[in-house]
Design an enzyme around this catalytic site. Structure first.
Site, PDB file in Angstrom:
ATOM      1  N   ASP A  32       0.858  -1.188   0.000  1.00 10.14           N
ATOM      2  CA  ASP A  32       0.000   0.000   0.000  1.00 10.14           C
ATOM      3  C   ASP A  32       0.894   1.238   0.000  1.00 10.14           C
ATOM      4  O   ASP A  32       2.040   1.143  -0.441  1.00 10.14           O
ATOM      5  CB  ASP A  32      -0.951  -0.069   1.217  1.00 10.14           C
ATOM      6  N   HIS A  67       2.140   1.970  -3.187  1.00 13.19           N
ATOM      7  CA  HIS A  67       1.242   2.942  -3.810  1.00 13.19           C
ATOM      8  C   HIS A  67       1.817   4.358  -3.770  1.00 13.19           C
ATOM      9  O   HIS A  67       1.113   5.317  -4.043  1.00 13.19           O
ATOM     10  CB  HIS A  67      -0.136   2.898  -3.144  1.00 13.19           C
TER      11      HIS A  67
END
Ligand SMILES: *[C@@H]1O[C@H](CO)[C@@H](O)[C@H](O)[C@H]1NC(C)=O
Length: 393
Positions: A216, A239
């Site tokens: 993430d 991310h």
């Protein structure tokens, strides 16, 4: 002769002082003296808590020592306020139970002058938790954050690793003057919700010289943060480095003063991102945000402001964000984009972005082909070379 005598005397007193300082300063509490064991079956939570309690209540500067070895441990809450500076010296590897139902695994709470160091690692053993993660469907899902820092002040986390957390690796809440230096964070690309460091409601937080690869955001900066500094961080996979998401809850405070500098992103979904939900329940602010000297390598969305952020279609996209974004600088950002749109700045219709500046940008599609940009509800100021160029207003 006199001169050499006096330097000898100096040396003598220096050594005396050094010996004294070592005795007074370095009370070390080894978890092995508190029932700890690296035998692969003892739960070391109790030993760690007991060693902490002793170190924390003793006068002066004290250390909790976890020597080399592998230790199982269930959830541990390590609370201040202590009677002096305290060091959590992790030389070994601490492993979490496979199944754990708590909000945090290791929580440092209300500690001042904490040092977490020692070259060791926290292993969240998250493989099973990722496979069963249903947090996109169940908002009440409960997965433990590996390491929580709650209301920690004037502290430093240096030279430790976090691997395979079940949820976030590290979470910073309500902290003031907390530095992360040379930390390593890793989890696989497909591990869900394993943000590297999430920072919320804090002031004076820095992350420097660190390597973060996860499933993430490498670093996410939520609401209520002031004076956040990210310097020399290598991110990927993951991310990217994000401010937000903002505008989800009613109690959110502004984000003011973020500098992301001298970082690289490799193979990430996003590079540098600001995101807010379109259906914010109340007005908010994100201001004075600088992204400078960033290298992108094969990044899907290298530069992105997304005020229509709505994963899983879980919000009303007909609304427009009430978060006012202003004073944003993107400078000296170069490298490669893994998608044709290298710059995407989608601002709120209700509160168009103010004072967005771009300078010295050079982002190519897969190294060769041309990239493009898109902008909505914003009139960016541009200086120096910009590639891709912005749509003319
Ligand atoms: C902007 O943020 C930086 C970094 O936190 C800070 O040093 C600076 O004082 C801020 N500027 C203003 C005008 O608030």
């Amino acid at each position: 002769m006199g001169a050499s005598n006096s330097s000898f005397l100096h040396l003598f007193f220096f050594l005396l002082y050094f010996a004294w300082a070592t005795i007074v300063d370095a009370s070390s509490f080894n978890i092995l003296d508190f029932g700890g064991a690296s035998d692969g079956k003892t739960d070391n939570a109790k030993a760690i808590k007991s060693a902490w309690a002793k170190a924390c209540s003793s006068q002066g500067k004290n250390t909790v020592l976890i020597p080399k070895g592998t230790y199982l441990s269930g959830p541990v809450l390590l609370e201040g306020k202590c009677n002096g500076p305290i060091t959590f010296q992790l030389q070994g590897l601490i492993k979490a139970p496979i199944d754990m139902n708590s909000y945090g695994w290791f929580s440092f709470s209300h500690v001042d002058q904490l040092t977490v160091t020692g070259g060791g690692a926290f292993d969240g053993q998250g493989q099973k938790a990722w496979a069963n993660n249903n947090c996109d469907k169940d908002p009440n899902c409960k997965l433990p954050i590996s390491i929580r820092f709650d209301f920690v002040t004037n502290s430093i986390v240096q030279g430790i690793s976090s691997i395979n957390s079940k949820a976030f690796h590290m979470n910073v809440l309500g902290c003031n003057n907390l530095k992360f230096i040379s930390v390593r964070i890793s989890a696989p690309e497909n591990s869900r919700n394993t943000d590297g460091i999430h920072i919320g409601e804090s002031t004076g937080i820095s992350v420097a010289h660190s390597i973060i690869g996860t499933g993430d955001d490498c670093i996410s900066i939520g609401p209520g943060n002031n004076d956040i500094n990210i310097f020399d961080v290598q991110c990927g996979p993951g991310h990217g480095i994000s401010i937000g998401s903002l505008g989800k809850y009613t109690n959110e405070e502004p984000v003011r003063g973020v500098v992301v500098q001298h970082c690289s992103l490799t193979g990430t979904d996003n590079g540098v991102r600001i995101k807010s939900w379109p259906d914010s329940p109340k007005q908010g602010i994100a201001s004075n945000l600088t992204f400078d000297d960033i290298i992108m390598k094969n990044v899907q969305n290298p530069i992105i402001i997304d005020q229509q952020y709505c994963p899983f279609g879980s919000c009303n996209q007909k609304k427009s964000s009430l978060i006012q974004i202003s004073k944003v600088k993107f400078n000296n950002i170069r490298g490669t984009s893994a998608s044709p749109v290298a710059i995407s700045i989608i601002c709120s219709k209700t509160f168009p972005c103010q004072n967005v500046e771009l300078s010295e940008i050079n982002l190519k599609y897969n190294g060769g082909d041309s990239t493009s940009s898109t902008t909505t509800n914003v009139k960016p100021r541009v200086s120096g070379q910009i590639y891709p160029s912005l749509p003319s207003a």
